[in-house]
Design an enzyme around this catalytic site. Structure first.
Site, short mmCIF file in Angstrom:
data_model
loop_
_atom_site.label_atom_id
_atom_site.label_comp_id
_atom_site.label_asym_id
_atom_site.label_seq_id
_atom_site.Cartn_x
_atom_site.Cartn_y
_atom_site.Cartn_z
CG ASN A 118 -0.26 -0.30 2.50
OD1 ASN A 118 0.97 -0.26 2.55
ND2 ASN A 118 -1.01 -0.57 3.55
NE ARG A 257 1.90 1.52 12.26
CZ ARG A 257 1.43 1.41 11.01
NH1 ARG A 257 0.98 2.48 10.37
NH2 ARG A 257 1.37 0.24 10.41
CD GLN A 286 -4.47 3.61 14.18
OE1 GLN A 286 -3.72 4.43 13.70
NE2 GLN A 286 -4.80 2.54 13.51
CG HIS A 310 -4.53 3.66 10.11
ND1 HIS A 310 -3.76 2.87 10.92
CD2 HIS A 310 -3.87 3.73 8.93
CE1 HIS A 310 -2.69 2.47 10.27
NE2 HIS A 310 -2.74 2.96 9.05
N1 LIG Z 1 -0.95 5.01 7.17
C1 LIG Z 1 -0.92 3.87 6.55
O1 LIG Z 1 -1.96 3.40 6.09
C2 LIG Z 1 0.35 3.17 6.36
C3 LIG Z 1 1.45 3.51 7.09
N2 LIG Z 1 2.65 2.88 6.88
C4 LIG Z 1 3.77 3.23 7.75
O2 LIG Z 1 4.84 3.72 6.97
C5 LIG Z 1 6.04 3.11 7.42
C6 LIG Z 1 7.07 3.10 6.31
O3 LIG Z 1 6.67 2.22 5.31
P1 LIG Z 1 7.66 1.88 4.11
O4 LIG Z 1 8.14 3.11 3.47
O5 LIG Z 1 6.97 0.88 3.27
O6 LIG Z 1 8.85 1.19 4.91
P2 LIG Z 1 10.34 0.96 4.42
O7 LIG Z 1 10.85 -0.10 5.30
O8 LIG Z 1 10.38 0.77 2.97
O9 LIG Z 1 11.04 2.35 4.75
C7 LIG Z 1 11.22 2.82 6.04
C8 LIG Z 1 12.42 3.75 6.03
O10 LIG Z 1 12.49 4.38 7.28
C9 LIG Z 1 13.87 4.42 7.65
N3 LIG Z 1 14.01 4.57 9.08
C10 LIG Z 1 13.82 3.67 10.05
N4 LIG Z 1 14.09 4.20 11.23
C11 LIG Z 1 14.46 5.48 11.00
C12 LIG Z 1 14.86 6.54 11.84
N5 LIG Z 1 14.97 6.38 13.16
N6 LIG Z 1 15.16 7.71 11.28
C13 LIG Z 1 15.10 7.87 9.95
N7 LIG Z 1 14.73 6.89 9.10
C14 LIG Z 1 14.40 5.71 9.63
C15 LIG Z 1 14.42 3.12 7.15
O11 LIG Z 1 15.82 3.18 7.03
C16 LIG Z 1 13.73 3.00 5.82
O12 LIG Z 1 14.45 3.62 4.79
C17 LIG Z 1 5.60 1.72 7.88
O13 LIG Z 1 6.50 1.14 8.78
C18 LIG Z 1 4.27 2.01 8.51
O14 LIG Z 1 4.46 2.34 9.86
C19 LIG Z 1 2.79 1.94 5.91
C20 LIG Z 1 1.73 1.58 5.15
C21 LIG Z 1 0.40 2.10 5.36
#
Ligand SMILES: NC(=O)C1=CN([C@@H]2O[C@H](COP(=O)(O)OP(=O)(O)OC[C@H]3O[C@@H](n4cnc5c(N)ncnc54)[C@H](O)[C@@H]3O)[C@@H](O)[C@H]2O)C=CC1
Length: 767
Positions: A118, A257, A286, A310
C-alpha cells in the site's frame, strides 16, 4: 492442523455492500473458503482489547496470527509469552510495530508483512495532506459547508507548495515515492533524513539531498513528512524538543505511526502556531478515543488540522494487494516454501530488515545475550528490570557489529568533500603499512589523493628576494601543531628553499596548499635580534592568540575554478604569477586590509600577516578545509578510542585502499604517464563539505558512551538482582558455556570495544 487467528476491523454495512472491503471481519481477506477447504481452524474477530477478548483468548493456542495495522491486535511480550504455539505473525499491510518484535525474535516467532502493498496509496495521501495543509483547504471547505463566503479568511493562511522545502523522515518505499511525486511541484528543495542513504542514482533522479542531523533537517524544512516505521528509535521522535527546531509555521504530516509524534507536544505546537498544520491518519491508540486532542486541535487561525481515521493505506486497490500478499505468505508457510525476503521483518534467526531500527551493533556479545536473557527469563523481576532497557541487545554475531561499524564510518565519511591534500591528509598513505595504523583515517578509502593545480605565491613583501631570517615562514597549522614538528618544519623549510616552479613530482614535498602567512618575530626584550629559524622554539604546543585583527576582506569566499592567480581586489593590481621567485616580478601589495594575528610564543611576539588576494583567499579557504578535516580526524580518534574494532576495520580498509592505489600507480606508469600526474578531470577543489559531519561524529561518540553507560547500569542491576536470589535458585546456576576461562560470567566482563573477547567463543555462537 494449527489454529489461524485473524484480527480485522468490523466493516458493518459498508462491507456487506462492498465485497472489495477485504480487510474486514465480514470479508476476511478472502481467505475463508480456501482455509476451511484445507481443513484449518480459522478464527476471525475484531474483538481485541482486554483479557476476555477473542484475541487474547485464542492467541494462547494459535499457530498463525494475521493482523492488520488498521485495527491492530497488540501482540505484547506478555501475550507472546502466553502464545506457546505461535509460529508466525502476518501483517496484512505494512507496519508491524503492533507486535513486540524483540520478543518475537527471542521466541523465534517469524513476523512478515506485505511489503509495498500500500505504499503508493500512502504516498498519494501524503502528497494530498501536504497540499491540503499548505493551501488551507479544510477551513475553506468547512466555510462552504457552513454557508459562509469570506475569501480573505482562508486566503490569509494559504500558500503555494512551489518554492517550499519539503523533507521526509524515512526515505524507504513510501518516503521515496513521496519525493518522486513532489518533484513536479518545483519545490525549492527536497530533503530526506534516514540512517540509510538512498542509492546515488535514486537520489539524483528525484533531486533530493540527505541531511544527517535531525534537528538540522527539520530546521530547513517548510514541510516535514514522517515516513519511517515505529520502533524504539522513533517512538516520540517528534517531541516538544524537536518541534522547537522546526521552522516557525512549518507543516507536519504523519501517515507512518501516531506514536512517532508526541500527542500533546504536537497539539501544543499547533495551538501556539509553532507549526501551522498537522495532518495524518495514524494515532497513538486506534481507534482513537473521542476526546483525543488530535481530533479537534487547531492553529491560531482556526485551521491546520488534516486528521482522518487510519485509511490511507487501505484503499480498495491496496486491500486487494495486501489480501493477496497475506494469502501468499500463508501459503508459503503452510507448504514450507521460501518467503519473499522483502516481506520478512523477523525471520527464523532474528531481524531481517533494518527498517525497524539499526540493530546490527549489539551491546552484548551473542553468548552474553544468551546468558543474560536466560537468566532474566528464569527470574520474575517484576519491575526490577524493564525489557525495554535492553531492547537493543538483540543477539547478533559480533562480526556483523564490526562490519556495521566500518560501514557506518564509511557512510559518515561519504559526506566528505572529494578533496584530499596530498601531503597532509594522506600522509599516512605514504607510510609503510606497519605505521599506517598510527594515523587517523581519511575516508572514503577509494578516493584518490587530489593533486592541486600548480599554485603560485609571492614570498616576502615584494622584494623578490628570499625572506631574511627575521621572516619565519610557517602555516598557522604548523604553528598550532608545534611549529617545528617534523612535518611542519619540513614543509616550512622546503617552502623556502625549493624553487617556486614545482614539477608535479615535487609538489608533495612542500605544501603549496597552505600559503605562507608572513610572520615577523620580534625579539624578546632582552634580545637584540629575533631568533633565526633554527632558533625557533621547538616545543610549542599551542600559541596564545593575544590579538586578532581581521578585516572584512578576510572573509573567505569559495575559490573560483582555475588556478586563482587573477586580479585581486585587495591588491588592486594584478599579482603576477611567478615561476621563480628570484627572477619574477612581484607586485607590492597595498596592505590596507591585511589580516593580522598576533601570537605570543615562548616570549616572542609574532605578528602574522595574512594577505588576502585571490590565491591567498583560495589557500585560506583550503586551510579552513584542512582544519575542518583535522577536526574530523580528531573525532575519529575519539570514536576509535571507544570502539577499537572500528579502528582495526578502518586500518584494514586503508591498507586495501593503499594497495589499490599502488596498483593504479603501477598501471599508470606502464601506460607511460607520470605516476603523480593528475587524472583527467581530477580538479582541485577546496570547498568545505557539509558542516554536519562533526555533529554526526559527536553524536556517534555520545551515543556510544550512552550505550556503555547503559550497559554498565544493566550489569550492576543484574548483579544486584542476583544477590537478592536465594542460594540454589535455578537462575543462579550458570552453564559453563557462559563462563570465561577465569570462571567469570560473560556478562560481567569489561566491554572490549567490539573486538571479541574470545574469537572462538563468539564464532561458535555466530554459527
Ligand atoms: N498510514 C498507513 O496506512 C500506512 C502507514 N505505513 C507506515 O509507513 C512506514 C514506512 O513504510 P515503508 O516506506 O513501506 O517502509 P520501508 O521499510 O520501505 O522504509 C522505512 C524507512 O524508514 C527508515 N528509518 C527507520 N528508522 C528510522 C529513523 N529512526 N530515522 C530515519 N529513518 C528511519 C528506514 O531506514 C527506511 O528507509 C511503515 O513502517 C508504517 O508504519 C505503511 C503503510 C500504510
Amino acid at each position: 492442523m494449527g489454529k489461524i487467528l485473524c484480527i480485522l476491523y468490523s466493516g458493518g454495512e459498508a462491507a456487506e455492500q462492498e465485497p472489495r472491503l477485504l480487510g474486514t471481519i465480514e470479508n476476511q481477506l478472502g481467505l475463508t473458503d480456501w482455509l476451511k477447504e484445507a481443513g484449518h481452524e480459522f478464527v476471525v474477530s475484531d474483538d481485541k482489547e482486554g483479557p476476555d477478548s477473542e484475541f487474547q483468548k485464542h492467541i494462547v493456542d494459535a499457530e498463525i496470527l494475521i493482523t492488520t495495522p488498521f485495527h491492530p491486535g497488540y501482540l505484547t511480550r506478555d501475550l507472546i509469552e502466553k502464545a506457546k504455539n505461535l509460529k508466525i505473525c502476518i501483517t496484512a499491510g505494512v507496519g508491524s510495530d503492533h507486535i513486540d518484535l524483540n520478543a518475537a525474535v527471542e521466541k523465534g516467532i517469524e513476523v512478515l508483512e506485505v511489503s509495498g502493498s500500500n505504499v503508493v496509496s500512502v504516498a498519494e495521501h501524503v502528497v494530498m495532506s501536504i497540499l491540503l495543509l499548505v493551501r488551507n483547504f479544510v477551513p475553506a471547505h468547512e466555510m462552504i459547508e457552513r454557508g459562509d463566503w469570506q475569501v480573505s479568511q482562508v486566503a490569509r493562511n494559504a500558500f503555494d507548495l512551489e518554492g517550499k522545502v519539503v523533507g521526509t523522515i524515512g526515505a524507504g518505499r513510501i518516503g521515496y515515492r513521496v519525493l518522486q511525486r513532489l518533484k513536479p511541484f518545483d519545490c525549492k528543495e527536497l530533503l530526506y533524513y534516514d540512517y540509510a542513504a538512498l542509492p546515488e542514482k535514486a537520489a539524483q533522479e528525484v533531486g533530493c539531498r540527505r541531511v544527517a542531523d535531525l534537528k538540522d533537517f527539520v530546521s530547513q524544512c517548510d514541510v516535514v513528512a514522517v515516513n519511517c516505521p515505529l520502533h524504539e528509535g522513533t517512538k516520540g521522535l517528534v517531541n516538544a524538543e524537536l518541534l522547537k527546531h522546526f521552522k516557525k509555521g512549518a507543516w507536519l504530516v504523519n501517515t507512518a505511526r501516531g506514536a512517532i509524534c508526541d500527542k500533546d507536544a504536537v497539539a501544543a505546537a499547533l495551538k501556539s502556531g509553532q507549526i501551522n498544520g498537522y495532518a495524518g491518519d495514524v494515532w497513538n491508540v486506534q481507534p482513537a478515543p473521542k476526546d483525543h486532542a488530535w481530533r479537534t486541535m487547531k492553529n491560531p487561525l482556526g485551521g491546520g488540522n488534516g486528521m482522518v481515521p487510519h485509511y490511507s493505506g487501505t484503499t480498495l486497490d491496496a486491500q486487494a494487494r495486501y489480501a493477496a500478499g497475506a494469502k501468499e505468505i500463508l501459503e508459503n508457510y503452510l507448504h514450507d516454501k521460501p518467503q519473499n525476503p522483502a516481506n520478512v521483518i523477523v525471520g527464523k534467526k532474528g531481524y531481517e530488515t533494518k527498517a525497524y531500527g539499526q540493530r546490527t551493533m549489539s551491546l552484548l556479545t551473542p553468548s552474553e545475550s544468551i546468558a543474560f536473557n536466560g537468566f532474566l527469563s528464569a527470574v520474575d523481576f517484576g519491575d526490577v528490570l524493564e525489557w525495554s532497557a535492553i531492547a537493543d541487545n538483540v543477539p547478533l554475531p559480533a562480526a556483523r557489529g564490526k562490519e556495521a561499524l566500518a560501514k557506518a564510518t564509511k557512510d559518515l565519511m561519504s559526506l566528505e568533500t572529494n578533496y584530499n591534500t596530498p601531503d597532509i591528509d594522506n600522509s599516512h598513505r605514504l607510510k609503510s603499512p606497519a605505521t599506517a595504523n598510527t594515523q587517523w583515517p581519511s575516508f572514503p578509502p577509494n578516493s584518490e589523493p587530489r593533486r592541486p593545480q600548480q599554485q603560485h605565491y609571492t614570498y616576502g613583501f615584494g622584494s623578490g628576494r628570499p625572506p631574511s631570517r627575521q621572516f619565519y615562514h610557517s602555516t598557522p597549522e604548523s604553528l598550532l601543531n608545534g611549529g617545528s614538528s617534523p612535518q611542519g618544519h619540513q614543509q616550512s623549510h622546503n617552502a623556502f628553499n625549493k624553487p617556486r616552479s614545482q614539477s608535479p613530482s615535487t609538489i608533495g614535498s612542500y605544501n603549496p596548499l597552505a600559503p605562507p602567512p608572513f610572520a615577523f618575530l620580534s625579539a624578546p626584550d632582552n634580545q637584540s635580534q629575533g631568533p633565526s629559524r633554527l632558533d625557533f622554539p621547538s616545543s610549542i604546543t599551542s600559541p596564545t592568540i593575544i590579538k586578532r585583527n581581521s578585516s572584512s576582506n578576510s572573509k573567505r569566499s569559495l575559490p573560483a575554478d582555475g588556478d586563482g592567480a587573477g586580479p585581486s581586489g585587495v591588491f588592486g593590481q594584478t599579482t603576477t604569477a611567478i615561476g621563480n621567485h628570484t627572477a619574477s616580478p612581484v607586485t607590492v601589495p597595498r596592505l590596507q586590509n591585511p589580516v593580522v594575528n598576533i601570537y605570543k610564543i615562548k616570549g616572542y611576539t609574532c605578528l602574522i600577516f595574512f594577505i588576502v588576494h585571490d590565491p591567498y583567499k583560495r589557500a585560506n579557504h583550503i586551510q579552513s578545509e584542512q582544519k575542518r578535516r583535522a577536526n574530523i580526524r580528531r573525532g575519529y580518534e575519539a570514536l576509535c578510542d571507544v570502539v577499537p574494532a572500528l579502528k582495526e576495520a578502518i586500518r584494514q580498509e586503508e591498507e586495501s585502499a593503499r594497495a589499490a592505489e599502488d596498483d593504479k600507480g603501477r598501471k599508470r606508469r606502464r601506460r607511460g604517464k607520470a605516476a603523480s600526474q593528475p587524472e583527467e578531470g581530477d580538479k582541485f577543489d577546496g570547498r568545505a563539505g557539509p558542516k554536519s559531519e562533526n555533529v554526526v561524529l559527536q553524536k556517534t561518540i555520545d551515543h556510544l558512551h550512552t550505550l556503555l553507560v547503559e550497559r554498565d547500569s544493566l550489569k550492576s542491576r543484574l548483579i544486584r538482582a542476583r544477590t537478592a536470589l536465594v542460594p540454589g535458585h535455578p537462575a543462579l546456576s550458570i552453564s559453563s558455556d557462559h563462563l570465561d576461562e577465569r570462571g567469570t560470567p560473560l556478562w560481567e566482563r569489561e566491554w572490549n570495544g567490539g573486538t571479541g573477547w574470545n574469537d572462538n567463543d563468539d564464532d561458535a555462537d555466530d554459527e
